[in-house]
Design an enzyme around this catalytic site. Structure first.
Site, short mmCIF file in Angstrom:
data_model
loop_
_atom_site.label_atom_id
_atom_site.label_comp_id
_atom_site.label_asym_id
_atom_site.label_seq_id
_atom_site.Cartn_x
_atom_site.Cartn_y
_atom_site.Cartn_z
N ASP A 59 0.88 -1.28 -0.10
CA ASP A 59 0.05 -0.05 0.14
C ASP A 59 0.87 1.31 -0.07
O ASP A 59 1.91 1.35 0.63
CB ASP A 59 -0.82 -0.02 1.36
CG ASP A 59 -2.23 0.49 1.09
OD1 ASP A 59 -2.49 1.64 0.43
OD2 ASP A 59 -3.22 -0.24 1.57
N ASP A 97 -3.14 4.69 -2.22
CA ASP A 97 -4.37 5.36 -1.58
C ASP A 97 -4.66 6.44 -2.07
O ASP A 97 -3.97 7.66 -2.14
CB ASP A 97 -3.89 5.60 0.06
CG ASP A 97 -4.80 5.53 0.93
OD1 ASP A 97 -5.65 4.90 1.24
OD2 ASP A 97 -4.74 6.68 1.53
N GLU A 143 -6.72 3.69 -5.86
CA GLU A 143 -8.06 3.93 -5.23
C GLU A 143 -8.60 5.32 -5.46
O GLU A 143 -8.05 6.37 -5.37
CB GLU A 143 -7.85 3.84 -3.42
CG GLU A 143 -9.10 3.93 -2.92
CD GLU A 143 -9.02 4.24 -1.53
OE1 GLU A 143 -9.96 3.94 -0.65
OE2 GLU A 143 -8.04 4.97 -1.26
N HIS A 194 -11.51 -2.98 4.06
CA HIS A 194 -11.25 -2.48 5.17
C HIS A 194 -12.09 -1.16 5.59
O HIS A 194 -12.19 -0.71 6.85
CB HIS A 194 -9.92 -2.31 5.53
CG HIS A 194 -9.50 -1.21 4.67
ND1 HIS A 194 -9.11 -1.23 3.59
CD2 HIS A 194 -8.62 -0.03 5.02
CE1 HIS A 194 -8.59 -0.05 3.06
NE2 HIS A 194 -8.44 0.68 4.19
N ASP A 195 -12.55 -0.38 4.63
CA ASP A 195 -13.33 0.86 4.66
C ASP A 195 -14.71 0.68 4.80
O ASP A 195 -15.56 1.54 5.06
CB ASP A 195 -12.87 1.87 3.88
CG ASP A 195 -11.56 2.26 3.96
OD1 ASP A 195 -10.99 2.39 5.18
OD2 ASP A 195 -10.97 2.66 2.92
O1 TEU Z 1 -9.80 5.43 2.07
C1 TEU Z 1 -10.19 6.58 1.34
C2 TEU Z 1 -11.49 7.15 1.57
O2 TEU Z 1 -11.91 7.97 1.11
C3 TEU Z 1 -12.45 6.07 2.11
O3 TEU Z 1 -12.89 4.82 1.56
C4 TEU Z 1 -12.67 6.71 3.64
O4 TEU Z 1 -12.47 5.45 4.45
C5 TEU Z 1 -14.02 6.98 3.72
O5 TEU Z 1 -14.29 8.10 2.72
C6 TEU Z 1 -14.49 7.39 5.07
O6 TEU Z 1 -15.66 7.78 5.14
C7 TEU Z 1 -8.37 5.37 2.19
C8 TEU Z 1 -8.14 4.24 3.04
O7 TEU Z 1 -8.44 3.08 2.40
C9 TEU Z 1 -8.65 4.24 4.40
O8 TEU Z 1 -8.53 3.48 5.23
C10 TEU Z 1 -7.72 5.65 4.92
O9 TEU Z 1 -8.35 6.02 6.04
C11 TEU Z 1 -7.90 6.87 3.96
O10 TEU Z 1 -7.76 6.38 2.62
C12 TEU Z 1 -7.06 7.85 4.43
O11 TEU Z 1 -5.66 7.42 4.03
#
Ligand code: TEU
Length: 573
Positions: A107, A209, A264, A338-339
């Site tokens: 990542d 990310d 992403e 994971h989100d």
């Molecule tokens: O996530 C980006 C992101 O915008 C999301 O899916 C976020 O968790 C969601 O909008 C919140 O409502 C990435 C990562 O996958 C996430 O775990 C991180 O927290 C985020 O970036 C910041 O690095």
């Protein structure tokens, strides 16, 4: 002839036939009893992933980090956080993966760094420090106060005041995650050097990310809700120089090492994703987009609950399948990460029809065009856990929102019930390996609670049952390698707005795939339209490839579908 050659070379890369497994290291497997998973814990389970048929492991951030956002706040990009192990452990993981013919994707989090990163410490030390310009600084607005009205994605304003200089720095996520200034060529070079460090170590690919947020509109205008249109799109989304920056990374790093990359893309558009992932553009191999995972956001708001819109889910898949194929782009296919709360709990029945539902989601997704991603626990049908109180949560976004929702007038009970549905912790509970204490994840106290259903839902059980969810995944992953139609077939929707059924075909050369899924707890009848049925019928003999019921039906124009029944047929000669 030319067209044929083109279409063959378009799909020749190995990763188009691959399946990726996403590992959240904190919750995967703990070998030290610390309560937190570690790199050696992953290495110890590679045989499990290999037997599942996984080609690529995506390892989430294990770098030095204060862990305010579980590693997405990086304080040192080139060292391993002691909680996860050592650099030797990492090298061993790479070696063990490669021995098995598997690849590693790590990542890369470069929209922001932790405020504990050395660059940031230098930057706050004074306006003249050479690292000052690594970050995004603005003076207060003319009348004082915040430079503009941008909001952090985790709630609250996106600017933090640095008392010493009187300037604000931008933080689109947590206040400890400071956005890097990509306008500065030194930042771009430092990022490339860091990625080259990992490429030289043998890492095969990167998951980037929130990479479409790196180019900010340098006028830093207020969000007025009108420009750009669409949910969540802002003046930093798919910004003015984003393609130039990504192309730069391709030239210097990805292309040189023939890496597999996935970007992403937050609140993006189809047009941009085509550009990001069409090989001719020399940017990424594929993209994650989230449109299909917002179909239960009331008014586009994550924290407003509503039942999901099934028709919208189907429409979005259809748009992205068709659009990416036309434009020469490539989708990363996923229902979980994971989100996100577990798709099993969100779109289907995670109780009475848990096994059918998990298999239905898998079949529906794995029949599409793109590279499928399996998020740990999905392959054994892990649902959202049942949360009892706020003390059980760990996620920074959930804890922020619990406060914000109450400040907006919601009761603590309502705030908790919203977190139950939407919290990112839903998917972050420890992996359930067996029925021993803590599901075999740790001998210590887990950093986040283990779902109490683990005695029934665990890897060991799934391995023992021939018709388990896990074996269903194995079958789907293997089929993708056997039949070119999974990679190449043209997508067509077949269900004509049916209220319960999602049906589609993938038409390839000499082979057609049909997927029919009943997304309801009812017994229903589904009938193909005459014209489509005639087309399917003339394509050849059909064979059932995948089923999640005991019925094993032959493909007929009219199908009887039991609750959450899902079938995949192959038509060919
Ligand atoms: O996530 C980006 C992101 O915008 C999301 O899916 C976020 O968790 C969601 O909008 C919140 O409502 C990435 C990562 O996958 C996430 O775990 C991180 O927290 C985020 O970036 C910041 O690095």
């Amino acid at each position: 002839m030319e067209v044929l050659l083109l279409s063959q070379s378009r799909y020749s890369e190995w990763w188009r036939r691959s399946t990726v497994y996403q590992v959240y290291p904190k919750s995967f497997n703990d070998t030290t009893g610390s309560g937190t998973g570690d790199i050696r814990g992953l290495t110890a389970k590679l045989h499990y992933l290999q037997e599942l048929g996984i080609d690529i492991v995506w390892l989430q951030p294990v770098y030095v980090s204060p862990q305010h956002d579980n590693g997405y706040d990086v304080a040192d990009y080139e060292n391993i956080n002691p909680d996860f192990g050592t650099m030797e452990d990492f090298d061993e993981l790479v070696g063990e993966l490669h021995k098995r013919g598997m690849k590693l994707m790590t990542d890369i989090v470069v929209n922001h760094t932790s405020t504990e990163h050395e660059w940031f410490k230098q930057a706050v030390s004074g306006r003249d420090n050479p690292y000052r310009d690594y970050y995004i600084w603005r003076d207060p607005a003319p009348g004082g106060g915040l430079p503009n009205n941008w909001q952090s994605k985790f709630g609250g304003p996106a600017w933090q005041l640095d008392d010493a200089s009187g300037q604000y720095y931008l933080t689109l996520f947590d206040k400890t995650q400071a956005d890097l200034n990509w306008e500065n060529p030194q930042v771009r070079q430092a990022v490339n050097e860091m990625m080259l460090f990992w490429a030289r170590k043998g890492v095969d690919g990167f998951r980037m990310d929130v990479i479409n947020l790196i180019s900010k509109d340098q006028r830093f205008p207020d969000d007025d809700g009108s420009v750009p249109p669409g949910d969540g799109r802002k003046f930093y989304t798919d910004g003015p120089r984003v393609h130039e920056y990504i192309r730069g990374m391709y030239e210097e790093v990805f292309g040189r090492y023939e890496m597999v990359t996935v970007g992403e893309m937050s609140s993006t558009t189809l047009e941009h994703c085509i550009r990001y992932s069409n090989p001719e553009e020399r940017e990424f191999s594929m993209t994650f987009n989230f449109h299909h995972l917002k179909v239960d956001y009331k008014g586009g708001q994550k924290w407003e609950l509503m039942p999901y819109d099934f028709e919208a889910l189907k429409r979005l898949f259809t748009q992205w399948q068709t659009g990416m194929q036309h434009g020469g782009g490539w989708n990363a296919l996923f229902f979980n990460n994971h989100d996100q709360p577990r798709a099993l709990s969100r779109f289907t029945d995670d109780d009475l029809y848990r096994a059918e539902s998990a298999k239905l989601l898998a079949t529906t997704l794995h029949g599409m065009q793109g590279t499928p991603y399996v998020y740990q626990g999905e392959e054994i049908g892990m649902p959202n856990p049942k949360w009892n109180n706020i003390d059980e949560f760990r996620d920074i976004e959930s804890l922020n929102m619990y406060r914000i929702l109450q400040a907006q007038g919601k009761s603590p009970e309502t705030a908790l019930s919203i977190l139950q549905e939407r919290s990112r912790d839903n998917s972050r509970t420890p992996m359930q390996w067996d029925e021993s204490p803590n599901a075999g994840f740790t001998t210590g106290t887990p950093w986040l609670k283990v779902d109490e259903r683990y005695p029934d839902i665990n890897v060991q059980k799934e391995l023992e049952q021939p018709d388990s969810i896990l074996h269903h995944y194995r079958k789907l992953i293997a089929l993708r390698k056997e039949h070119a139609v999974f990679t190449e077939g043209v997508f067509s929707r077949l269900d004509e707005a049916h209220p319960e059924v999602f049906a589609y075909s993938r038409t390839g050369e000499g082979e057609t795939l049909i997927v029919v899924s009943n997304f309801s707890s009812k017994d229903i009848t589904f009938r193909f339209r005459d014209a489509e049925w005639t087309g399917l019928n003339s394509a050849g003999k059909s064979k059932l490839l995948v089923s999640n019921t005991a019925a094993d039906p032959v493909l007929t124009q009219e199908l009887q579908l039991s609750p959450y029944a899902s079938y995949m047929w192959l038509i060919g000669n």
